[in-house]
Design an enzyme around this catalytic site. Sequence first.
Site, PDB file in Angstrom:
ATOM      1  N   HIS A  14       0.884  -1.172   0.000  1.00 21.64           N
ATOM      2  CA  HIS A  14       0.000   0.000   0.000  1.00 21.64           C
ATOM      3  C   HIS A  14       0.918   1.217   0.000  1.00 21.64           C
ATOM      4  CE1 HIS A  14      -2.277  -3.023   2.387  1.00 21.64           C
ATOM      5  NE2 HIS A  14      -3.364  -2.510   1.854  1.00 21.64           N
ATOM      6  N   ASP A  51       2.472   1.980   3.293  1.00 23.64           N
ATOM      7  CA  ASP A  51       3.375   0.982   3.884  1.00 23.64           C
ATOM      8  C   ASP A  51       4.815   1.402   3.602  1.00 23.64           C
ATOM      9  OD1 ASP A  51       1.134  -0.597   4.349  1.00 23.64           O
ATOM     10  OD2 ASP A  51       1.451  -1.822   2.553  1.00 23.64           O
ATOM     11  N   HIS A  69     -10.982 -14.294   3.504  1.00 20.88           N
ATOM     12  CA  HIS A  69     -12.158 -13.530   3.086  1.00 20.88           C
ATOM     13  C   HIS A  69     -13.234 -14.477   2.567  1.00 20.88           C
ATOM     14  CE1 HIS A  69      -9.541  -9.687   2.270  1.00 20.88           C
ATOM     15  NE2 HIS A  69      -9.371 -10.194   3.479  1.00 20.88           N
TER      16      HIS A  69
HETATM   17  C1  XLS Z   1      -7.584  -6.868   4.342  1.00 18.91           C
HETATM   18  C2  XLS Z   1      -7.061  -7.049   2.992  1.00 18.91           C
HETATM   19  C3  XLS Z   1      -5.918  -6.131   2.614  1.00 18.91           C
HETATM   20  C4  XLS Z   1      -5.747  -6.106   1.122  1.00 18.91           C
HETATM   21  C5  XLS Z   1      -4.954  -4.964   0.603  1.00 18.91           C
HETATM   22  O1  XLS Z   1      -8.344  -7.676   4.855  1.00 18.91           O
HETATM   23  O2  XLS Z   1      -6.706  -8.396   2.830  1.00 18.91           O
HETATM   24  O3  XLS Z   1      -4.751  -6.517   3.248  1.00 18.91           O
HETATM   25  O4  XLS Z   1      -5.168  -7.284   0.664  1.00 18.91           O
HETATM   26  O5  XLS Z   1      -5.520  -3.743   0.887  1.00 18.91           O
HETATM   27 NI    NI Z   2      -5.688  -9.165   1.209  1.00 17.95          NI
HETATM   28 NI    NI Z   3      -7.588  -9.781   4.509  1.00 20.79          NI
END
Ligand code: XLS
Ligand code: NI
Ligand code: NI
Length: 441
Positions: free
Chosen positions: A106, A109, A276
């Site tokens: 990001h 980061d 996710h």
């Molecule tokens: C958060 C996400 C994040 C994305 C990038 O749950 O996984 O890390 O991969 O913004």
């Molecule tokens: Ni992610």
């Molecule tokens: Ni994630």
Amino acid sequence: MALIGEKEFFKGIGDIKFEGRESDNPMAYKFYNPDQVVAGKTMYEHFKFAMAYWHTLCGIGGDPFGPGTKSFPWANATDPIQMAKDKADAAFEFITKMGFGYYCFHDFDLVDEADTLAKSEKRIHILVDYLKQKQEASGVKLLWGTANCFSNPRYMNGAASNPNFDVVAHAGAQVKIALDATIALNGENYVFWGGREGYMSLLNTNMKLEQDNIGRFMNMAKNYARDQGFKGTFFIEPKPMEPTKHQYDFDAATSINFIREYGLENDFKLNIEVNHATLAQHTFQHELQVAANAGMLGSIDANRGDYQNGWDTDQFPNNVLETAEAMLVLLKSGGLQGGGINFDAKTRRNSTDLEDIFLAHIGGADTFARALLVADAVIANSPYEGLLQKRYASFKTEKGSDFIAGKLSLTDLYNHAKGYGEPKQISGKQELYENILNQYI
Ligand code: XLS
Ligand code: NI
Ligand code: NI
């Protein structure tokens, strides 16, 4: 060969090599052999393993009940640019010692956000120049870049979906700067993860307007990047919730519909994250299959969740069965389109040794490698494919293939069924499939 900066941060740890499953060396790969060819490609090419800048170099273990526990030697400098350069040195030392080829970041980061957009942009430019040199010296590449449009309090009501246009525009500026950085570093892809793109309560939310605005925003980003010569793929990373109660990119199917609704299907694919998927009440395998069916299996964020609780624990992958099921989808669909395997995972809060970061990534890479070998053997040597073919063999008969070719009407089905009587009962044989997979593990 490791690329070590002015200071060596991971002292006493050398290049991580493949030693095979008989090795007792914790600092060696047991299954990940980058040069080994599996199903026509080397493991290195199948996976394109990437280090995630945020977890590996920025996350110091804070949780809602306590502060960070890890003191990283690359985070000591008081000057933000010096700190960012130390972090970049640590990044490239780590990536090259692991033998990985890629990283992901990001914008913030790379370097801490400054108090104005202009100053932040300047900082990012300095870091981009620095990273460019590091990439050239090591051969490491940028798998994808992204903008963090969720941490800063200004995004508490969303970024592209914010009810306040000024915030939407600020997110636009941030995405433009992150795209410029990604393009300057020859990034292969660009990711949108919408952690705050959703709602906390529908009572105060105009959902239609918010979603249309994200659609407009992503089209702008795509048009801008293409105008700058960006040839890579955009990925949407679905997640159903957390931090927002309900996120618009809920899962693969929802995101694919969004991509098509807003005319993004020629430029966008999906980045599927294990944890996710499980948060959306799906398996990882399910999400990969949905993406693959739409020709949109772009990339993977590798981690694992915890089956006993309901948030994104981002643990390193170690579930060979879960990953082998996923690798079946990957191999059968022809692999990832443009992306790779990014370890979006963090060591536990109480894993405080620097070497734990290595152990975690070694375990993750070995899990994927082992799973790939299993999936390949199942496809090539076991009765699995034959069983699957047989299960759908009726669509190869005369009538069945006419149906597939669209040559039959509903009346034809009626006539066929009338002449046939009660269809034969045919077992689904799930346990047999499960046993075959287990046998090859
Ligand atoms: C958060 C996400 C994040 C994305 C990038 O749950 O996984 O890390 O991969 O913004
Ligand atoms: Ni992610
Ligand atoms: Ni994630």
